[in-house]
Design an enzyme around this catalytic site. Structure first.
Site, short mmCIF file in Angstrom:
data_model
loop_
_atom_site.label_atom_id
_atom_site.label_comp_id
_atom_site.label_asym_id
_atom_site.label_seq_id
_atom_site.Cartn_x
_atom_site.Cartn_y
_atom_site.Cartn_z
N ARG A 1 13.59 61.09 48.98
CA ARG A 1 14.19 62.29 49.58
C ARG A 1 14.01 63.51 48.67
O ARG A 1 14.33 63.45 47.47
CB ARG A 1 15.68 62.02 49.79
CG ARG A 1 16.50 63.21 50.18
CD ARG A 1 16.31 63.57 51.63
NE ARG A 1 17.26 64.59 52.05
CZ ARG A 1 17.20 65.18 53.24
NH1 ARG A 1 16.25 64.85 54.10
NH2 ARG A 1 18.09 66.09 53.57
N GLU B 1 40.31 35.30 48.39
CA GLU B 1 40.47 34.33 47.29
C GLU B 1 41.30 34.88 46.14
O GLU B 1 40.94 34.74 44.97
CB GLU B 1 39.09 33.82 46.84
CG GLU B 1 38.46 33.04 47.99
CD GLU B 1 37.30 32.16 47.61
OE1 GLU B 1 37.24 31.73 46.45
OE2 GLU B 1 36.47 31.89 48.50
C1 LIG Z 1 37.81 38.21 55.87
C2 LIG Z 1 38.83 37.30 55.24
C3 LIG Z 1 38.49 35.96 55.07
C4 LIG Z 1 39.43 35.08 54.50
N1 LIG Z 1 39.11 33.74 54.40
C5 LIG Z 1 40.06 32.86 54.03
C6 LIG Z 1 39.80 31.44 54.07
O1 LIG Z 1 38.70 30.99 54.40
N2 LIG Z 1 40.81 30.59 53.74
C7 LIG Z 1 42.04 31.03 53.36
O2 LIG Z 1 42.90 30.20 53.08
N3 LIG Z 1 42.33 32.36 53.32
C8 LIG Z 1 41.36 33.28 53.64
N4 LIG Z 1 41.63 34.64 53.62
C9 LIG Z 1 42.97 35.08 53.25
C10 LIG Z 1 43.01 35.81 51.92
O3 LIG Z 1 42.87 34.90 50.87
C11 LIG Z 1 44.35 36.58 51.89
O4 LIG Z 1 44.19 37.67 52.77
C12 LIG Z 1 44.71 37.04 50.50
O5 LIG Z 1 45.02 35.96 49.67
C13 LIG Z 1 45.91 37.98 50.53
O6 LIG Z 1 46.95 37.50 51.31
P1 LIG Z 1 47.62 38.44 52.43
O7 LIG Z 1 46.52 39.00 53.26
O8 LIG Z 1 48.67 37.64 53.12
O9 LIG Z 1 48.26 39.65 51.64
P2 LIG Z 1 49.68 39.67 50.90
O10 LIG Z 1 49.83 38.49 50.03
O11 LIG Z 1 50.74 39.93 51.91
O12 LIG Z 1 49.49 40.96 49.99
C14 LIG Z 1 49.59 42.29 50.49
C15 LIG Z 1 49.41 43.24 49.30
O13 LIG Z 1 50.44 42.99 48.33
C16 LIG Z 1 49.85 42.72 47.07
N5 LIG Z 1 50.68 41.75 46.35
C17 LIG Z 1 51.19 40.59 46.80
N6 LIG Z 1 51.89 39.98 45.83
C18 LIG Z 1 51.81 40.77 44.74
C19 LIG Z 1 52.33 40.70 43.41
N7 LIG Z 1 53.07 39.65 43.00
N8 LIG Z 1 52.05 41.70 42.55
C20 LIG Z 1 51.29 42.76 42.95
N9 LIG Z 1 50.77 42.89 44.18
C21 LIG Z 1 51.04 41.90 45.06
C22 LIG Z 1 48.46 42.17 47.38
O14 LIG Z 1 47.58 42.31 46.28
C23 LIG Z 1 48.07 43.03 48.58
O15 LIG Z 1 47.57 44.25 48.12
C24 LIG Z 1 40.70 35.55 54.12
C25 LIG Z 1 41.01 36.91 54.28
C26 LIG Z 1 40.10 37.78 54.83
C27 LIG Z 1 40.48 39.22 55.02
#
Ligand SMILES: Cc1cc2nc3c(=O)[nH]c(=O)nc-3n(C[C@H](O)[C@H](O)[C@H](O)COP(=O)(O)OP(=O)(O)OC[C@H]3O[C@@H](n4cnc5c(N)ncnc54)[C@H](O)[C@@H]3O)c2cc1C
Length: 390
Positions: free
Chosen positions: A275, A370
């Site tokens: 570009r 994860e």
């Molecule tokens: C596309 C996708 C694929 C996935 N695949 C899988 C899978 O195959 N198998 C599986 O089991 N799971 C899977 N997951 C789930 C994923 O592991 C979770 O979304 C993740 O662990 C976070 O959990 P939650 O979404 O319930 O968020 P929450 O735990 O509710 O967290 C919400 C927010 O609060 C923060 N938070 C929570 N606790 C604390 C703390 N103590 N201190 C500071 N901050 C905190 C988190 O960092 C986040 O920003 C998948 C998720 C997505 C989006």
């Protein structure tokens, strides 16, 4: 800056066999994965035939024992394969990582009989796996999960809902963590559930920001009956198994993140050298050169970090802290690098005519799955505070 962007990184691989493996992966990526990635992601199509091809090519069981159909490869090599696949298409790279995660429990904690019966089909027989830990009300606080498994004679009956399951509804087998005892981490047990088990159903997949080709769905267990022979490890050992799987799985996420970031850098370099503005390639402007230099530096630092963790794992040494650091650093790097790639492309970066915007949307999920990056910081800090605080 040269007018030809480097297409790919030079790798230092431990053996001739591993170099051939990377060449094979690049060939498959170029022929079968990258050309269809943008269109299929837009359409939300899962490339099941690519996973069949990967299985036939011995690429779905790389870090596992060849006695059970695995590839006997060190993690150092397996992760670089994941990086290549993640760069080609995250749905595939992350899919392979999740499949490996789903095999971890049985390969590491199953009995000889269980391994002989199930592992060959899982590692090289074309089956696709999924890992079921998260639930609607328990994500980061995974030890509070509520899905129950109740003993009934020689069987277990599983009831509850799992959430966010990658490959949910299309997997051939599910590694499921369920409560069999007391509240908290000690009351959890692991099971290997077949995809066609009676009482198992999947919800409509989530409508996601990116990685639309990878189905993510809730799974409902409505009295799913599995024999005790499908319990993996001891009763109450499930959470320890889940965490051990995640230590390794996080390295897979880190490698995929560096793949996504490298793909974005390649895109940005190619564009910036072609570009022209103000009569010169935009890659000649220091403002962009510094940005590209930072992107490349983040990528190489991330790659070095995940490889260091992998080499510790390969040497049988503790690697949890380094795995958490690699997951944190590499996924944050991927986010920053992909945002910067969009910037380098200017207005075109914001359109679907170039992959930069897709890579940016894909990078975001890697900071969440994860164990979110907040949770990785908690893990790292616990290690810094000493063994008694873990
Ligand atoms: C596309 C996708 C694929 C996935 N695949 C899988 C899978 O195959 N198998 C599986 O089991 N799971 C899977 N997951 C789930 C994923 O592991 C979770 O979304 C993740 O662990 C976070 O959990 P939650 O979404 O319930 O968020 P929450 O735990 O509710 O967290 C919400 C927010 O609060 C923060 N938070 C929570 N606790 C604390 C703390 N103590 N201190 C500071 N901050 C905190 C988190 O960092 C986040 O920003 C998948 C998720 C997505 C989006």
């Amino acid at each position: 800056m040269s007018d030809r962007a480097p297409q790919w990184v030079e790798r230092r691989l431990p053996t001739e066999e591993s170099s051939q493996l990377i060449a094979l992966v690049r060939d498959i990526a170029q022929r079968e994965i990258t050309p269809r990635a943008a269109e299929e992601e837009e359409a939300g199509r899962f490339p099941r035939e690519v996973f069949t091809l990967l299985s036939e090519s011995g690429l779905l069981g790389l870090p596992y024992d060849s006695a059970h159909g695995g590839g006997d490869q060190p993690y150092e090599v397996y992760l670089q394969v994941l990086e290549e696949l993640g760069a080609a298409r995250l749905t595939v790279g992350l899919g392979v990582s999740v499949h490996s995660l789903a095999c971890h429990a049985l390969a590491g904690y199953g009995t000889k009989d269980q391994q002989t019966e199930h592992l060959p089909a899982m590692l090289s027989g074309g089956l696709l796996g999924a890992y079921c830990l998260s639930e609607p009300a328990s994500g980061s606080d995974a030890a509070s999960l509520r899905t129950k498994a109740v003993r009934d004679g020689d069987d277990w009956v599983i009831t509850g809902t799992k959430a966010w399951i990658t490959h949910g509804g299309i997997a051939d087998f599910y590694t499921v963590l369920a409560r069999t005892g007391v509240e908290g981490p000690r009351g959890i047990t692991a099971f290997l559930v077949p995809g066609d088990a009676a009482g198992l159903s999947a919800a409509v997949p989530e409508k996601k920001m990116g990685m639309k080709g990878s189905p993510t769905a809730q799974l409902h267990f409505d009295g799913v009956r599995v024999p005790d022979a499908r319990r993996i490890g001891e009763e109450g050992q499930g959470f320890a198994i889940a965490l051990s799987a995640l230590d390794s799985g996080r390295l897979g996420i880190a490698a995929c993140a560096i793949g996504v970031a490298q793909a974005a850098l390649n895109e940005a370099l190619g564009y910036a050298t072609g570009r022209k503005q103000f009569g010169r390639p935009i890659a000649d402007f220091q403002g962009l050169r510094f940005m590209l230099a930072d992107m490349a530096t983040r990528i190489e630092a991330g790659r070095a970090l995940y490889l260091e963790a992998a080499r510790l794992r390969d040497a049988g040494r503790p690697f949890s802290r380094q795995a958490a650091m690699a997951k944190l650093f590499c996924t944050d790097a991927a986010m920053q690098v992909t945002v910067d790639a969009v910037q380098v492309l200017g207005g075109y970066g914001y359109t679907q005519d170039f992959p930069a915007e897709r890579l940016m949307r894909e990078a975001k999920v890697l900071q969440i799955v994860e164990g979110t990056n907040q949770i990785q910081r908690m893990v790292i800090a616990r290690h810094l505070a000493g063994p008694e605080s873990r």
